[in-house]
Design a protein around this motif. Structure first.
Motif, PDB file in Angstrom:
ATOM      1  N   LEU A  69       0.805  -1.214   0.000  1.00 13.41           N
ATOM      2  CA  LEU A  69       0.000   0.000   0.000  1.00 13.41           C
ATOM      3  C   LEU A  69       0.842   1.269   0.000  1.00 13.41           C
ATOM      4  N   GLY A 119       3.186   1.458  -3.056  1.00 14.08           N
ATOM      5  CA  GLY A 119       2.324   1.707  -4.210  1.00 14.08           C
ATOM      6  C   GLY A 119       1.886   3.156  -4.290  1.00 14.08           C
ATOM      7  N   THR A 129       2.558   2.480 -13.198  1.00  8.65           N
ATOM      8  CA  THR A 129       1.771   1.267 -13.439  1.00  8.65           C
ATOM      9  C   THR A 129       2.089   0.205 -12.400  1.00  8.65           C
ATOM     10  N   GLY A 176       0.512   1.095  -9.118  1.00  7.69           N
ATOM     11  CA  GLY A 176      -0.886   0.690  -9.044  1.00  7.69           C
ATOM     12  C   GLY A 176      -1.024  -0.793  -8.761  1.00  7.69           C
ATOM     13  N   PHE A 177      -0.134  -1.597  -9.368  1.00  2.64           N
ATOM     14  CA  PHE A 177      -0.162  -3.044  -9.133  1.00  2.64           C
ATOM     15  C   PHE A 177       0.179  -3.360  -7.683  1.00  2.64           C
ATOM     16  N   LEU A 183      -0.205  -1.414  -5.101  1.00  2.00           N
ATOM     17  CA  LEU A 183      -1.328  -0.990  -4.274  1.00  2.00           C
ATOM     18  C   LEU A 183      -2.423  -2.048  -4.270  1.00  2.00           C
ATOM     19  N   GLY A 184      -2.740  -2.585  -5.458  1.00  2.00           N
ATOM     20  CA  GLY A 184      -3.752  -3.636  -5.548  1.00  2.00           C
ATOM     21  C   GLY A 184      -3.324  -4.912  -4.850  1.00  2.00           C
ATOM     22  N   MET A 185      -2.026  -5.258  -4.978  1.00  2.00           N
ATOM     23  CA  MET A 185      -1.510  -6.459  -4.321  1.00  2.00           C
ATOM     24  C   MET A 185      -1.561  -6.320  -2.808  1.00  2.00           C
ATOM     25  N   LEU A 214      -3.683  -4.440  -1.088  1.00  2.00           N
ATOM     26  CA  LEU A 214      -5.086  -4.530  -0.687  1.00  2.00           C
ATOM     27  C   LEU A 214      -5.571  -5.977  -0.695  1.00  2.00           C
ATOM     28  N   ALA A 215      -5.125  -6.746  -1.722  1.00  2.00           N
ATOM     29  CA  ALA A 215      -5.528  -8.149  -1.819  1.00  2.00           C
ATOM     30  C   ALA A 215      -4.972  -8.966  -0.656  1.00  2.00           C
TER      31      ALA A 215
END
Length: 307
Positions: free
Chosen positions: A84, A87, A287, A290-291, A293-295, A297-298
């Protein structure tokens, strides 16, 4: 009571942001004075300061026999740092990485994570293993300061003044104090809703103790102090794994639940992915930010759903 806790949250945010801004400004000037790079200052002095809340929370939890809080706090904090927070930082500005940042510090992060996993195979982090982790951190810091790494040409505006050391300490105190206020207020509210110790440790406490890393790295990246920003995140994770858990285990051995070991293994995989990203084209793009950040959160969602 909730009004008081909400007020403390607002106060903690102000303390964290202004304290981080002062600390970064002073740290870059101190780097110039000492003749070392921003990256090394970020990996050591700044990282140690921003990891102070994790140290306080995990050692206190270990002494109270709450291993889930101690371990969950470190897992949650590292997930926030590597996913997070990193990211968010890279989304603000893409970051050019260096050979030392990847091959020295990135690999050290992977090695330290694997070492921790080996120590936890039997389900217990003993005092001897805690001492091993802490000794590894001490050796790494000694190695860093033996390096003749080029000093960054563009640091904070102005030259070092003796007041910068005081400014750094004041900023550090504000960051640590703000983090503690945030943790105390958020933890009180979370427990009032009946959340488990593990869930509180991996979410509320981890968010609160990671707040110093958030504001410090963002403040540094906005000042284009890339070494301090990224070095702080890598260094904080190293301090968390080797220093915080090392000291916590020395204070009292930590007993690990089997399901939590899986979470540590996934954290190690996450560190490997990030180091590979840093090596790709020797930069972290928006880019990839963003990945990450998504990872992050997951990974956090997996902790909420399955642990």
């Amino acid at each position: 009571m909730f009004i008081i806790q909400f007020t403390l949250l607002i106060v903690s945010i102000f303390l964290l942001w202004f304290g981080a801004d002062w600390m970064v400004t002073a740290a870059t000037r101190i780097a110039r004075r000492l003749g070392v790079s921003e990256l090394i200052v970020g990996l050591t002095v700044v990282a140690a300061g921003t990891s102070a809340p994790e140290l306080a929370v995990s050692v206190d939890a270990a002494l109270r026999g709450n291993a889930d809080i101690a371990l969950g706090n470190i897992i949650g904090s590292n997930i926030f740092n590597l996913g997070l927070i990193l990211g968010m930082v890279v989304l603000v500005r893409s970051v050019v990485t260096s050979r030392n940042m990847v091959l020295r510090d990135g690999l050290m992060l992977i090695v330290s994570t694997v070492l921790l996993l080996l120590c936890l195979i039997d389900g217990v982090l003993t005092r001897f293993e805690g001492l091993l982790l802490f000794s590894t951190l001490a050796g790494y810091i000694y190695y860093l300061y033996r390096q003749n790494e080029p000093v960054d040409e563009e640091l904070a505006e102005g030259n070092y003044r003796w007041t910068d050391s005081i400014l750094f300490l004041i900023g550090l105190g504000m960051v640590i104090g703000g983090g503690k206020l945030l943790v105390d207020a958020a933890t009180y509210i979370a427990y009032s809703f009946g959340l488990s110790e593990w869930l509180v440790g991996v979410t509320i406490v981890a968010i609160g103790t990671s707040a110093p890393e958030v504001v410090t790295s963002l403040a540094a990246i906005l000042r284009r102090s890339y070494g301090i920003s990224i070095g702080n995140l890598i260094g904080s994770d190293l301090f968390n794994i080797l220093g915080v858990l090392g000291i916590a285990a020395i204070a009292r051995p930590l007993v690990l639940e089997t399901s939590v070991f899986v979470s540590f293994a996934l954290m190690a995989g996450m560190a490997i992915v990030i180091v590979l990203m840093m090596r790709s084209d020797w930069r972290l793009s928006r880019t990839e930010g963003g990945f990450l950040l998504g990872m992050g959160l997951a990974r956090w969602a997996l902790n909420l759903l399955f642990f």
